[in-house]
Design an enzyme around this catalytic site. Structure first.
Site, PDB file in Angstrom:
ATOM      1  CE  LYS A  32      -7.476   2.114   2.459  1.00  0.00           C
ATOM      2  NZ  LYS A  32      -7.172   0.900   3.233  1.00  0.00           N
ATOM      3  CB  SER A  78      -0.966  -0.058   1.181  1.00  0.00           C
ATOM      4  OG  SER A  78      -1.914   0.944   1.062  1.00  0.00           O
ATOM      5  CG  HIS A  79       0.466   3.750   3.412  1.00  0.00           C
ATOM      6  ND1 HIS A  79      -0.383   2.708   3.700  1.00  0.00           N
ATOM      7  CD2 HIS A  79       1.110   4.042   4.551  1.00  0.00           C
ATOM      8  CE1 HIS A  79      -0.268   2.392   4.976  1.00  0.00           C
ATOM      9  NE2 HIS A  79       0.639   3.181   5.523  1.00  0.00           N
ATOM     10  CG  ASP A 106      -3.101  -0.535  -2.201  1.00  0.00           C
ATOM     11  OD1 ASP A 106      -2.908   0.615  -1.774  1.00  0.00           O
ATOM     12  OD2 ASP A 106      -3.788  -1.379  -1.593  1.00  0.00           O
TER      13      ASP A 106
END
Ligand code: VG1
Ligand code: CO
Length: 541
Positions: A374, A111-112, A277
Site C-alpha cells: 500500500k 509501521s504505525h 513507514d
C-alpha cells in the site's frame, strides 16, 4: 566471517505484516540475528544475490541495518542496496526491489506503532515482486527460528550509511541510494503532474502531515518542489526516531493536529497524513473525513482520469473487513472485485496475475499495481489528480459516490491492549455460536450468514483460515470481529460495522449515529464488556 552459535526464541512468528516486537525484545542478544538467519536459510539463491535494505528511521533502525549488512556479507550476498541514512518508505522499498530485479529486501518498521527505546520495532521480508512474503514463507521462517542453532556474521566496522555511492564491506558491495529519487520518478509516470501543478497554481491549498515519520522527505520533494504546493504544505516533515513521542498513525485520534487545521472557514481544501513507514493514508476535505473504504471506492470510480489507469481497471480487491462500497463501484464498472484476508500480502498474487489494478483496506491503506505495498503518498497524489481533473471538492466527490451507488456506512471500533485470555475467549465463544445463528433474530435484525472467513487464493490455490468472524444480516448490515496481528502487548480486538443506506435523504447522518444500534448489538452479542472489562472502544475510525 564468523559462525555464532545461538539458541531459538519461541516467539518469532510474523503477524499481519512481519515480526513486530518491543525494541527491548529486539535488542536481546541474538534476537534480530536469529530471525534474519532464519529468513536467509529459507530463501533460495541468497549467495550472489542483491538485497534491498531500509526502514522508517525509527529508533534501532541504523543499528539493525548494520547487523543485517554484516550478516548479508557472511551469507554470501553480493550487493546490498540501502536507502541513505537507512531510510526507505515501505512503498519506495517495494519499488526499488522491483526496479533492480533483486531477490527481495528487508524492510524495518513497526509501521504505525510508536517508536523510541520503549516503543516498537519490526522487520519483514518482501520478495522479488516487491510484495510482503506470502504466509507459507513467513511460516517457514518461523519454523526455522524454532530450531536454529547458529548464524553467520562478519565482524567488522560499521559503514557510513549517509554517504551516497558504493562501498565495499568485505566481498559485498553496499550501494547507498537516494531514498526519494526512484520513487518520485515512478510517481511522475503514473499521474498527470501538469494538471496537479495547475491545481496548486490556481490557489488550491493542502496540508500533508508526515507525523515525523518517513514520508516527510518524499512529500516535500514531490508536493512542494515538483508540484508547486506552497512551502509549509508538509508539516511534521522531519523524520524523528520516536516520531516526536506520538503514534505515527493517520487517523482522527492520532492526527488530531491535522484534523483541527482542516476545520472551519479558511481551512485548506485538502488534508492528508501518512504513517510511520509511509504506506497508509488518511484523506480529509474541509470539515470532511473520508472513510478509507469510501476513498477506495471514489478512486475506483474516478480512476480513468489518471494517466496510469486510462485503459480502465482490470479489477479491484479489498480486504474482508473493508466495506463493500468498492464492490458496488466494481459492479457498476463491470469488473471483478475480490475479497481477501487482512494484510497486503494477500493482494500480491492478484496484482502479479494482472487480475486487479487497485486494492485497499479499511485501515487507511490504498494501492495499485505500481508497487506491491500500500502506498500513502501515491493515494494522496491519486486524489490530487482526480481533484485537478474533476474540479470538485473532496466532499462533493464522496457525495457523488453515495448518490451514484448508495452510501455504505462504516465504522471500526478498536479495543486496544486487552488481556489476551479474555480476547481469545471472546473469539472462541463467537466461533462456537456461529452455526446456530443463521435464521435467528439479533437486535431486531435477521441473521442471514455467519462464518469464520476462510480464503482460497484464486491464483495459487493457497488456503488461509480463521481470518475473522462475520455475521451478515438480511438487511445487508454486517458485523466482523477479529484480533489484530500487529500489536506487541496483549491483544487488540477490532469490531467492524457496516450498513447500506440507499436513501440520499439519509446520507448526511453521521456514521456513529447511523451505526449506533449495530454497535450496541455487536458489543452485546460478543460480550465485550464481560470478556475484556471495557465499556467503550479506544479508537473509532
Ligand atoms: C493492521 C490493519 C491491516 C494492515 C496491517 C498492516 O493489521 O488492520 O489492514 O494491513 O495493520 O499495516 P491488524 O492485524 O493489526 O488488524 V501497517 O501500515 O501497520 O504495515
Ligand atoms: Co504502515
Amino acid at each position: 566471517m564468523g559462525f555464532q552459535t545461538t539458541t531459538p526464541f519461541g516467539d518469532q512468528r510474523p503477524g499481519t505484516s512481519g515480526l513486530r516486537k518491543a525494541v527491548t525484545v529486539f535488542r536481546q542478544a541474538d534476537y534480530l540475528e536469529n530471525f534474519i538467519q532464519s529468513a536467509l536459510d529459507c530463501l533460495p539463491g541468497v549467495a550472489g544475490a542483491t538485497l534491498v535494505i531500509g526502514g522508517d528511521g525509527r529508533y534501532y533502525n541504523s543499528a539493525a541495518i548494520q547487523t543485517i549488512l554484516q550478516m548479508a556479507v557472511a551469507n554470501g550476498v553480493a550487493r546490498a542496496v540501502v536507502g541513505r541514512g537507512g531510510i526507505l518508505s515501505t512503498p519506495a522499498a517495494s519499488n526499488l526491489i522491483r526496479q533492480r530485479g533483486t531477490l527481495g529486501g528487508f524492510i524495518l518498521s513497526a509501521s504505525h506503532n510508536p517508536g523510541g527505546p520503549d516503543g516498537d520495532f519490526g522487520i519483514k521480508f518482501n520478495g522479488a515482486n516487491g510484495g510482503p512474503a506470502a504466509e507459507a514463507l513467513t511460516e517457514a521462517f518461523f519454523a526455522r527460528s524454532l530450531v536454529i542453532d547458529g548464524y553467520r556474521i562478519r565482524h567488522g566496522a560499521d559503514i557510513n550509511l549517509d554517504r551516497p555511492g558504493e562501498t565495499r564491506l568485505g566481498p559485498m558491495i553496499v550501494e547507498i541510494v537516494d531514498p526519494v529519487a526512484d520513487y518520485a520518478a515512478l510517481m511522475e509516470n503514473i499521474f498527470d503532474m501538469a494538471a496537479i501543478r495547475a491545481l496548486f497554481a490556481g490557489g488550491f491549498r493542502m496540508v500533508f502531515d508526515a507525523m515525523h515519520a518517513v514520508t516527510g522527505p518524499y512529500a516535500r520533494e514531490i508536493l512542494e518542489n515538483r508540484l508547486g504546493a506552497a512551502p509549509g504544505t508538509v508539516i511534521n516533515g522531519t523524520p524523528l526516531e520516536d516520531f516526536g513521542g506520538h503514534h505515527p498513525d493517520p487517523n482522527l485520534v492520532h492526527a488530531a493536529e491535522l484534523v483541527a487545521m482542516l476545520s472551519g472557514e479558511g481551512a485548506p481544501d485538502f488534508g492528508a497524513a501518512s504513517d510511520g513507514d509511509g504506506d497508509r493514508n488518511m484523506i480529509l476535505g474541509r470539515d470532511f473525513y473520508v472513510s478509507p473504504s469510501d476513498s477506495l471506492a471514489v478512486l475506483a470510480a474516478n480512476a480513468r482520469h489518471v494517466p496510469h489507469f486510462r485503459g480502465g481497471l482490470k479489477g479491484i480487491a479489498r480486504s474482508m473487513p473493508t466495506s463493500r462500497a468498492a464492490d458496488r463501484v466494481a459492479a457498476g464498472l463491470g469488473i471483478p472485485c475480490y475479497e481477501t484476508p487482512t494484510g497486503w500480502k494477500f493482494f500480491g498474487t492478484l496484482l502479479d496475475a494482472g487480475r486487479i489494478s487497485l486494492c485497499g483496506e479499511e485501515s487507511f491503506g490504498t494501492g495499485s499495481d505500481h508497487v506491491r505495498e500500500k502506498d500513502g503518498l501515491w493515494a494522496v497524489l491519486m486524489w490530487l489528480n482526480v481533484l485537478a481533473v474533476r474540479r470538485l471538492s473532496v466532499a462533493e466527490l464522496v457525495r457523488e459516490l453515495w448518490r451514484d451507488y448508495g452510501r455504505t456506512i462504516y465504522g471500526r471500533h478498536d479495543y486496544e491492549g486487552v488481556a489476551t485470555e479474555g480476547a481469545n475467549a471472546l473469539i472462541a465463544e463467537l466461533r462456537a455460536g456461529l452455526a446456530g445463528l443463521p435464521g435467528t433474530e439479533l437486535g431486531g435484525r435477521i441473521v442471514a450468514t455467519a462464518d469464520d472467513f476462510a480464503y482460497t487464493d484464486p491464483v495459487d490455490g493457497s488456503r488461509s483460515e480463521r481470518q475473522g468472524v462475520r455475521i451478515g444480516f438480511a438487511d445487508g448490515a454486517r458485523i466482523v470481529y477479529r484480533l489484530s496481528g500487529t500489536g506487541t502487548s496483549g491483544a487488540t480486538l477490532r469490531v467492524y460495522l457496516e450498513r447500506f443506506e440507499p436513501d440520499p435523504a439519509r446520507h448526511e447522518c453521521p456514521a456513529a449515529e447511523a451505526l449506533a444500534d449495530l454497535a450496541t448489538l455487536a458489543a452485546g452479542h460478543a460480550g465485550i464488556a464481560r470478556h475484556t472489562g471495557r465499556q467503550a472502544p479506544d479508537v473509532v475510525t
